[in-house]
Design an enzyme around this catalytic site. Structure first.
Site, PDB file in Angstrom:
ATOM      1  N   TYR A 104      20.133  37.403  15.708  1.00  0.00           N
ATOM      2  CA  TYR A 104      19.474  38.330  16.640  1.00  0.00           C
ATOM      3  C   TYR A 104      18.096  37.774  16.987  1.00  0.00           C
ATOM      4  O   TYR A 104      17.381  37.291  16.107  1.00  0.00           O
ATOM      5  CB  TYR A 104      19.310  39.716  15.993  1.00  0.00           C
ATOM      6  CG  TYR A 104      18.454  40.669  16.815  1.00  0.00           C
ATOM      7  CD1 TYR A 104      19.035  41.593  17.671  1.00  0.00           C
ATOM      8  CD2 TYR A 104      17.057  40.609  16.743  1.00  0.00           C
ATOM      9  CE1 TYR A 104      18.253  42.441  18.444  1.00  0.00           C
ATOM     10  CE2 TYR A 104      16.271  41.453  17.527  1.00  0.00           C
ATOM     11  CZ  TYR A 104      16.875  42.366  18.369  1.00  0.00           C
ATOM     12  OH  TYR A 104      16.097  43.195  19.146  1.00  0.00           O
ATOM     13  N   GLU A 161      16.175  40.240  24.918  1.00  0.00           N
ATOM     14  CA  GLU A 161      16.898  40.353  23.649  1.00  0.00           C
ATOM     15  C   GLU A 161      18.193  39.564  23.732  1.00  0.00           C
ATOM     16  O   GLU A 161      18.923  39.683  24.726  1.00  0.00           O
ATOM     17  CB  GLU A 161      17.201  41.832  23.358  1.00  0.00           C
ATOM     18  CG  GLU A 161      17.893  42.053  22.032  1.00  0.00           C
ATOM     19  CD  GLU A 161      18.313  43.512  21.838  1.00  0.00           C
ATOM     20  OE1 GLU A 161      17.592  44.250  21.138  1.00  0.00           O
ATOM     21  OE2 GLU A 161      19.354  43.915  22.381  1.00  0.00           O
TER      22      GLU A 161
END
Ligand code: GDP
Ligand code: MN
Length: 382
Positions: A101, A189
């Site tokens: 992530y 993101e």
């Protein structure tokens, strides 16, 4: 401005961040044709601006034309958390060795950019933050100094990724920071940021929010603005150039200035009401703008009362009051209106409003009184 995944990947690619080749389509036949050009296996991906598409059945791998057809048929029109799927992104499927992530956003309290990196990707980061907060490596980046490759490397090492991919991760994260800052993004993101079996680091998903106020610096962002998902009310407000966000409540709100509009939303909630919208008409508040604002709010079926909250600054109270009166002459309003007018020449403004007072047009001296009155009227009209 929230981007769809396929737009986010296009944005990433312009900063040299590796993404998979693919095509956006909106019909089943086009999905199959795209897959034939891209080459199998492909992933059929629902394009909606909400996370958790995979879990909802909106992301499917396909090995041949028949299964692309099947998945595209199922996913187009699917409802994912209230968003209807109208676009599919067909991309070349990747083999995945690891899922990480990575993101950048602004930490307002720290007055710095915040990077987050975790070896536990793929799942929602909120879940990781709750169960294993130490698994997220954070970095604060001073916007003036920027992100040096050295600081980026330290950050990567702190995240305990596979040591073989350190260089690849540093490279992609520096590019991500560049995209975030130079691209005037509020959020970038990548979840998951994958490592392929050959060790290449690659963005498999893209969540990007761009700062709409920076549109003037990026004329090409018009293409993203054109696909913004707006409800009917928001579309009407956008066409009139109003800063409007639709909410679910019954008290329509008009204020001059974004800060005052937000405070108005808060104070209506605080006294037990529910705001129907956020609407900032800016400093001018002339009759045209006011009439446009009233029209948008009047067309909202849920609205039962309207709270106009004006603080006169450069625009004086009597000008605002005249603007409101003229606007009311043009739009046939179905809900009662409560006005709080304060600031420069408030007395003159209030005197004008008093001449036109009726049970449909009320004034209150303070923001709190006006909020209470508007909320009570909304309850009566419910
Ligand atoms: P989200 O569920 O909305 O976050 O959508 P993602 O694009 O992140 O996809 C969800 C999951 O689908 C990923 O975490 C992967 O596990 C899987 N997935 C997506 N694309 C591929 C692919 O190209 N190959 C493989 N094997 N899995 C994929
Ligand atoms: Mn994802």
């Amino acid at each position: 401005m929230d981007l769809f995944e396929y737009q986010g990947k296009q944005f990433f690619a312009s900063y040299d961040i590796p993404v998979s080749p693919g095509e956006a389509v909106s019909a089943v036949d086009d999905a199959v044709a795209a897959a034939e050009r891209i080459g199998y296996p492909v992933v059929v991906k629902a394009q909606v601006q909400v996370g958790g598409r995979g879990k909802a059945g909106g992301i499917k791998l396909a090995d041949d034309a028949a299964s692309v057809r099947e998945h595209a048929t199922n996913i187009l029109g699917m409802d994912i958390k209230g968003h209807t799927v109208e676009i599919l992104w067909i991309e070349r499927a990747s083999d995945i060795a690891e899922e990480y992530y990575a993101s950048f956003t602004l930490d307002r309290a720290a007055k710095k950019h915040l990077g987050m990196l975790s070896a536990q990707g793929g799942v929602e980061i909120e879940a990781v933050a709750e169960t294993d907060p130490d698994a997220i490596a954070k970095i604060h980046v001073d916007p003036v100094d920027g992100l040096t490759p050295e600081a980026c490397r330290e950050w990567v090492l702190a995240a305990n990724l596979n040591p073989d991919v350190t260089d690849g991760a540093v490279d992609i994260l520096c590019k991500l920071y560049r995209a975030y800052t130079e691209g005037d993004a509020d959020l970038v993101e990548i979840n998951p940021l994958i490592v392929k079996p050959d060790g290449a680091v690659h963005a498999l998903d893209a969540k990007v929010t761009l700062d709409a106020n920076a549109l003037f610096r990026h004329p090409d962002y018009e293409q993203y603005d054109a696909t913004q998902v707006r409800d009917e009310r928001e579309e009407a407000a956008h066409e009139k150039g109003l800063q409007y966000v639709g909410l679910d409540g019954s008290v329509g709100i008009i204020a001059n200035g974004a800060g005052l509009a937000m405070s108005t939303v808060d104070v209506v909630s605080q006294v037990g009401g529910s705001p129907a919208n956020f609407l900032d008409i800016g400093g001018g508040a002339n009759a045209d703008v006011m009439a446009g604002a009233l029209e948008v709010i009047n067309n909202d079926d849920k609205v039962r009362s309207i709270f106009i909250n004006i603080f006169g600054g450069i625009t004086r109270g009597e000008e605002v009051a005249n603007g409101i009166v003229q606007a009311l002459g043009r739009v046939d309003i179905s809900s009662p209106i409560v006005i709080r007018l304060d600031g420069t020449n408030a007395d003159e403004g209030r005197a004008i409003l008093a001449e036109h007072a009726s049970e449909k047009l009320l004034s209150e001296p303070t923001m709190l009184d006006a909020a209470r009155r508007a909320v009570a009227l909304a309850a009566e009209g419910a």
